[in-house]
Design an enzyme around this catalytic site. Structure first.
Site, short mmCIF file in Angstrom:
data_model
loop_
_atom_site.label_atom_id
_atom_site.label_comp_id
_atom_site.label_asym_id
_atom_site.label_seq_id
_atom_site.Cartn_x
_atom_site.Cartn_y
_atom_site.Cartn_z
CE LYS A 68 -0.60 -0.85 4.95
NZ LYS A 68 -1.58 -1.29 5.96
CD GLU A 69 4.08 0.79 3.19
OE1 GLU A 69 5.01 0.07 3.61
OE2 GLU A 69 2.89 0.49 3.28
CB VAL B 280 9.53 -4.82 -1.87
CG1 VAL B 280 10.89 -5.36 -1.42
CG2 VAL B 280 8.95 -3.90 -0.80
CD GLU C 14 19.50 -8.55 7.03
OE1 GLU C 14 19.75 -9.72 7.41
OE2 GLU C 14 19.31 -7.60 7.83
CG ASP D 2 0.04 -1.25 9.25
OD1 ASP D 2 -1.13 -1.55 9.55
OD2 ASP D 2 0.50 -1.44 8.09
CG ASP E 30 6.28 -3.38 5.49
OD1 ASP E 30 7.23 -3.10 4.74
OD2 ASP E 30 5.43 -4.24 5.22
#
Length: 281
Positions: free
Chosen positions: A27-28, A31, A122, A168, A185
Site C-alpha cells: 500500500k505504500e 519491493v 537487507e 501497523d 515495514d
C-alpha cells in the site's frame, strides 16, 4: 526483468547491478529483489503520496519532528517544496527507525541507503537462502507460538522504550527466518510520547499479534499484554528487561465527584475571602 524507472538512477550510479524480480507490491511501496555486487538485497520503492493507499496517514505523522522551522512552515502550507519535504520525512522515518530499533535489540532488516525514494536494505531469507515467509504463511506449534509471542512482546517493549510504536504491526509485517521473527515495514512508525493516537495504535499492534499467536496457543487469547505494557510505560517503570505477566487489573475506583466539587468550591471561597481581605486593608 526490465528495470523499473525509479530504480534506473541507482543502476546508473552503480548502486544496483541487476534487478532480479518484483517481490511484492504494497500500500505504500513496491519491493524488488536486486543484486548489489555479490550481495542480494531488496529495494523498497516508496509510492508517491497520491498513489499510496495508506489510510489516515496524517494520524501517523502527528508529533514527528521536522529538521527546521522552514521545512515545517512549508509542510503546513502544502507548497510544492513542503510536499517534497513531507515525502522525504515519510521515507527517512523508516530508515531512522531501522537503525534505532536495531540498536535497541529489535530484529529488523539492516538498512543500506535511502536515495530518491528508494531504500536499499537487507533481504531476509530462510535457511535455504530463499525469501523468508511472512508470519501469516507459517504454521506454528503451541510451544513455538508461546516462545515467539513472548519474543514479540519483548520487541514491542524495546520499541516503546526507544520511544516508538510500530502502528501497523500484524502477522503480515513480520518475516520468519531461521532465528525467528523479524519486524518489517516501518514508515508509519509513530512517536509514543508526541502522538495522541500512540496508545490506541500500540494496543492494536499488541492485540493483533496476540490474536494471531493465540490461534496456535489459545491460552494467550485472554491475556492483557497491551494494557500491562502501556501502564508500565506511563508509570515510567518500563524497561527492556521488564517481566510481563499478560495480566492487568482495571481500576474500578470511581472518582468521588462530590468531594472534588467540594474542594473546588472551598478553593473558590478561599480565593474570594483573600480578595475581600485585600480590599479591606
Amino acid at each position: 526483468m526490465k528495470i523499473p524507472k525509479r530504480l534506473q538512477p541507482l543502476v546508473d550510479d552503480g548502486l544496483i547491478d541487476d534487478v532480479i524480480r518484483r517481490l511484492k507490491s504494497g500500500k505504500e511501496a513496491d519491493v524488488f529483489i536486486v543484486r548489489c555486487g555479490e550481495e542480494i538485497r531488496c529495494a523498497k520503492v516508496y509510492k508517491e503520496a497520491e498513489k499510496r493507499n495508506f489510510k489516515q496517514a496524517v494520524n501517523y505523522q502527528e508529533g514527528r519532528k521536522v529538521r527546521n522551522s522552514r521545512d515545517a512552515r512549508a509542510m503546513n502550507k502544502g507548497s510544492k517544496f513542503g510536499r517534497q519535504q513531507q515525502e522525504e520525512a515519510w521515507q527517512n522515518t523508516e530508515v531512522d527507525a531501522l537503525y534505532l530499533l536495531a540498536k535497541a535489540g529489535v530484529r529488523v532488516p539492516q538498512p543500506d541507503i535511502c536515495l530518491d525514494g528508494v531504500l536499499l536494505m537487507e533481504l531476509i531469507t530462510d535457511e535455504e537462502g530463499l525469501v523468508a515467509p511472512r508470519l501469516s504463511d507459517v504454521t506454528l506449534t503451541p510451544e513455538q507460538a508461546l516462545h515467539d509471542h513472548a519474543l514479540m512482546m519483548n520487541y514491542a517493549v524495546r520499541m516503546l522504550c526507544a520511544g516508538l510504536v510500530h502502528g501497523d504491526l500484524s502477522e503480515f509485517n513480520v518475516l520468519m527466518d531461521k532465528n525467528g521473527p523479524v519486524i518489517i515495514d516501518l514508515p508509519q512508525v509513530v512517536d509514543a510520547a508526541a502522538n495522541n493516537h500512540a496508545k490506541s495504535m500500540f494496543e492494536r499492534d499488541i492485540n493483533n499479534m496476540t490474536q494471531y499467536y493465540g490461534q496456535f496457543a489459545p491460552q494467550l487469547l485472554g491475556s492483557k499484554y497491551a494494557k500491562e505494557i502501556w501502564a508500565l510505560y506511563q508509570e515510567g517503570n518500563l524497561t527492556p528487561e521488564s517481566e510481563l505477566t499478560g495480566k492487568y487489573i482495571e481500576s474500578n475506583k470511581r472518582a468521588d465527584v462530590g468531594s472534588i466539587l467540594e474542594e473546588i468550591q472551598a478553593a473558590s471561597d478561599e480565593h474570594q475571602r483573600q480578595l475581600l481581605a485585600r480590599k479591606e486593608e
